[in-house]
Scaffold this motif. Structure first.
Motif, PDB file in Angstrom:
ATOM      1  N   LEU A   1       0.833  -1.214   0.000  1.00  0.00           N
ATOM      2  CA  LEU A   1       0.000   0.000   0.000  1.00  0.00           C
ATOM      3  C   LEU A   1       0.862   1.258   0.000  1.00  0.00           C
ATOM      4  CD1 LEU A   1      -2.921  -0.732   2.481  1.00  0.00           C
ATOM      5  CD2 LEU A   1      -3.123  -0.133   0.078  1.00  0.00           C
ATOM      6  N   CYS A   2       1.856   1.285   0.859  1.00  0.00           N
ATOM      7  CA  CYS A   2       2.749   2.446   0.919  1.00  0.00           C
ATOM      8  C   CYS A   2       3.485   2.634  -0.406  1.00  0.00           C
ATOM      9  CB  CYS A   2       3.749   2.293   2.066  1.00  0.00           C
ATOM     10  SG  CYS A   2       3.036   2.569   3.695  1.00  0.00           S
ATOM     11  N   ALA A   3       3.950   1.543  -0.999  1.00  0.00           N
ATOM     12  CA  ALA A   3       4.678   1.638  -2.266  1.00  0.00           C
ATOM     13  C   ALA A   3       3.784   2.203  -3.368  1.00  0.00           C
ATOM     14  CB  ALA A   3       5.217   0.268  -2.664  1.00  0.00           C
ATOM     15  N   VAL A   4       2.575   1.700  -3.467  1.00  0.00           N
ATOM     16  CA  VAL A   4       1.660   2.152  -4.528  1.00  0.00           C
ATOM     17  C   VAL A   4       1.275   3.619  -4.327  1.00  0.00           C
ATOM     18  CG1 VAL A   4      -0.676   1.854  -5.461  1.00  0.00           C
ATOM     19  CG2 VAL A   4       0.783  -0.140  -5.072  1.00  0.00           C
ATOM     20  N   ILE A   5       0.920   3.990  -3.109  1.00  0.00           N
ATOM     21  CA  ILE A   5       0.514   5.374  -2.841  1.00  0.00           C
ATOM     22  C   ILE A   5       1.689   6.331  -3.059  1.00  0.00           C
ATOM     23  CG2 ILE A   5      -0.267   6.984  -1.038  1.00  0.00           C
ATOM     24  CD1 ILE A   5      -2.494   5.163  -2.182  1.00  0.00           C
ATOM     25  N   ALA A   6       2.874   5.958  -2.587  1.00  0.00           N
ATOM     26  CA  ALA A   6       4.046   6.819  -2.774  1.00  0.00           C
ATOM     27  C   ALA A   6       4.372   6.972  -4.263  1.00  0.00           C
ATOM     28  CB  ALA A   6       5.243   6.254  -2.025  1.00  0.00           C
ATOM     29  N   TRP A   7       4.268   5.897  -5.010  1.00  0.00           N
ATOM     30  CA  TRP A   7       4.526   5.965  -6.447  1.00  0.00           C
ATOM     31  C   TRP A   7       3.491   6.862  -7.129  1.00  0.00           C
ATOM     32  CZ3 TRP A   7       1.296   3.748 -10.288  1.00  0.00           C
ATOM     33  CH2 TRP A   7       1.799   3.862 -11.581  1.00  0.00           C
ATOM     34  N   ARG A   8       2.231   6.652  -6.788  1.00  0.00           N
ATOM     35  CA  ARG A   8       1.138   7.398  -7.429  1.00  0.00           C
ATOM     36  C   ARG A   8       1.199   8.896  -7.115  1.00  0.00           C
ATOM     37  NH1 ARG A   8      -1.763   8.975 -10.985  1.00  0.00           N
ATOM     38  NH2 ARG A   8      -4.011   8.983 -10.852  1.00  0.00           N
ATOM     39  N   LEU A   9       1.549   9.236  -5.877  1.00  0.00           N
ATOM     40  CA  LEU A   9       1.598  10.649  -5.464  1.00  0.00           C
ATOM     41  C   LEU A   9       2.992  11.250  -5.572  1.00  0.00           C
ATOM     42  CD1 LEU A   9      -0.744  10.505  -2.326  1.00  0.00           C
ATOM     43  CD2 LEU A   9      -1.319  11.210  -4.660  1.00  0.00           C
ATOM     44  N   LYS A  10       3.939  10.457  -6.079  1.00  0.00           N
ATOM     45  CA  LYS A  10       5.336  10.901  -6.231  1.00  0.00           C
ATOM     46  C   LYS A  10       5.937  11.332  -4.890  1.00  0.00           C
ATOM     47  CE  LYS A  10       4.871  12.339 -11.074  1.00  0.00           C
ATOM     48  NZ  LYS A  10       4.060  11.266 -11.455  1.00  0.00           N
ATOM     49  N   LEU A  11       5.734  10.471  -3.890  1.00  0.00           N
ATOM     50  CA  LEU A  11       6.293  10.699  -2.566  1.00  0.00           C
ATOM     51  C   LEU A  11       7.580   9.905  -2.428  1.00  0.00           C
ATOM     52  CD1 LEU A  11       2.996  10.379  -0.481  1.00  0.00           C
ATOM     53  CD2 LEU A  11       4.071  12.467  -1.344  1.00  0.00           C
ATOM     54  N   ASN A  12       8.345  10.194  -1.404  1.00  0.00           N
ATOM     55  CA  ASN A  12       9.618   9.536  -1.184  1.00  0.00           C
ATOM     56  C   ASN A  12       9.412   8.105  -0.674  1.00  0.00           C
ATOM     57  OD1 ASN A  12      11.968   8.840   0.765  1.00  0.00           O
ATOM     58  ND2 ASN A  12      12.784  10.404  -0.616  1.00  0.00           N
ATOM     59  N   GLN A  13       9.817   7.127  -1.488  1.00  0.00           N
ATOM     60  CA  GLN A  13       9.637   5.714  -1.123  1.00  0.00           C
ATOM     61  C   GLN A  13      10.393   5.322   0.149  1.00  0.00           C
ATOM     62  OE1 GLN A  13       7.764   3.194  -2.089  1.00  0.00           O
ATOM     63  NE2 GLN A  13       6.908   3.918  -4.008  1.00  0.00           N
ATOM     64  N   PRO A  14      11.691   5.653   0.265  1.00  0.00           N
ATOM     65  CA  PRO A  14      12.394   5.234   1.496  1.00  0.00           C
ATOM     66  C   PRO A  14      11.772   5.799   2.769  1.00  0.00           C
ATOM     67  CG  PRO A  14      13.973   5.849  -0.182  1.00  0.00           C
ATOM     68  CD  PRO A  14      12.620   6.235  -0.714  1.00  0.00           C
TER      69      PRO A  14
END
Length: 160
Positions: free
Chosen positions: A50-63
């Motif tokens: 969930l975190c990976a998908v949301i971060a990717w979609r919103l262009k947030l920092n994955q680490p």
């Protein structure tokens, strides 16, 4: 030289690094708030994806979002039962014995399909409660974090 604490080394320093790279305080606050809320999603094993998908979609920092997700793990475990129980109550269902291994094994032996249906619904009930609680929690966290992160950014800019 003073040794940095775990919190300083693993949380504050990476956030300061992101500020130095030009990521806005608002984007960092959003990353931290969503990582916290997604990190307590009441299905074991789903939070990382969930975190990976949301971060990717919103262009947030994955680490950073994954770090927050990881740090939320103890709270995630503590909130599983309250989410499930609140969901059962919300939907007017009896409380199933989630932590009794003997009851679980007995129910499974009697009817494996019924077992999967019952406990699958407990998960669904917990997700519904999470869906009700998550948006206001994320908004509250965002607004609580935004100010201090802006202050960190301003201090960082003065030092540069």
């Amino acid at each position: 030289m003073v040794e940095e604490s775990f919190w300083q080394r693993r949380v504050v320093t990476p956030i300061l690094g992101q500020l130095k790279q030009g990521i806005t305080p608002e984007k960092i606050a959003l990353t931290l708030s969503l990582g916290s809320v997604l990190g307590v999603f009441p299905i074991l094993g789903a939070t990382t994806a969930l975190c990976a998908v949301i971060a990717w979609r919103l262009k947030l920092n994955q680490p950073i979002i994954q770090l927050i997700n990881y740090l939320m793990y103890p709270i995630h475990l503590l909130l599983l039962l309250p989410f499930y129980r609140a969901g059962e109550t919300l939907f007017g269902q009896e409380h199933l014995p989630i932590f009794s291994i003997t009851d679980l094994a007995h129910r499974f032996e009697l009817d494996p399909l019924r077992f999967l249906a019952d406990f699958g619904m407990v998960g669904v009930y917990g997700v519904v409660v999470w869906c009700l609680v998550a948006p206001p929690s994320a908004a509250l966290l965002y607004f609580l974090l935004r100010g201090p992160i802006r202050a960190m950014s301003a201090r960082q800019a003065k030092q540069a």
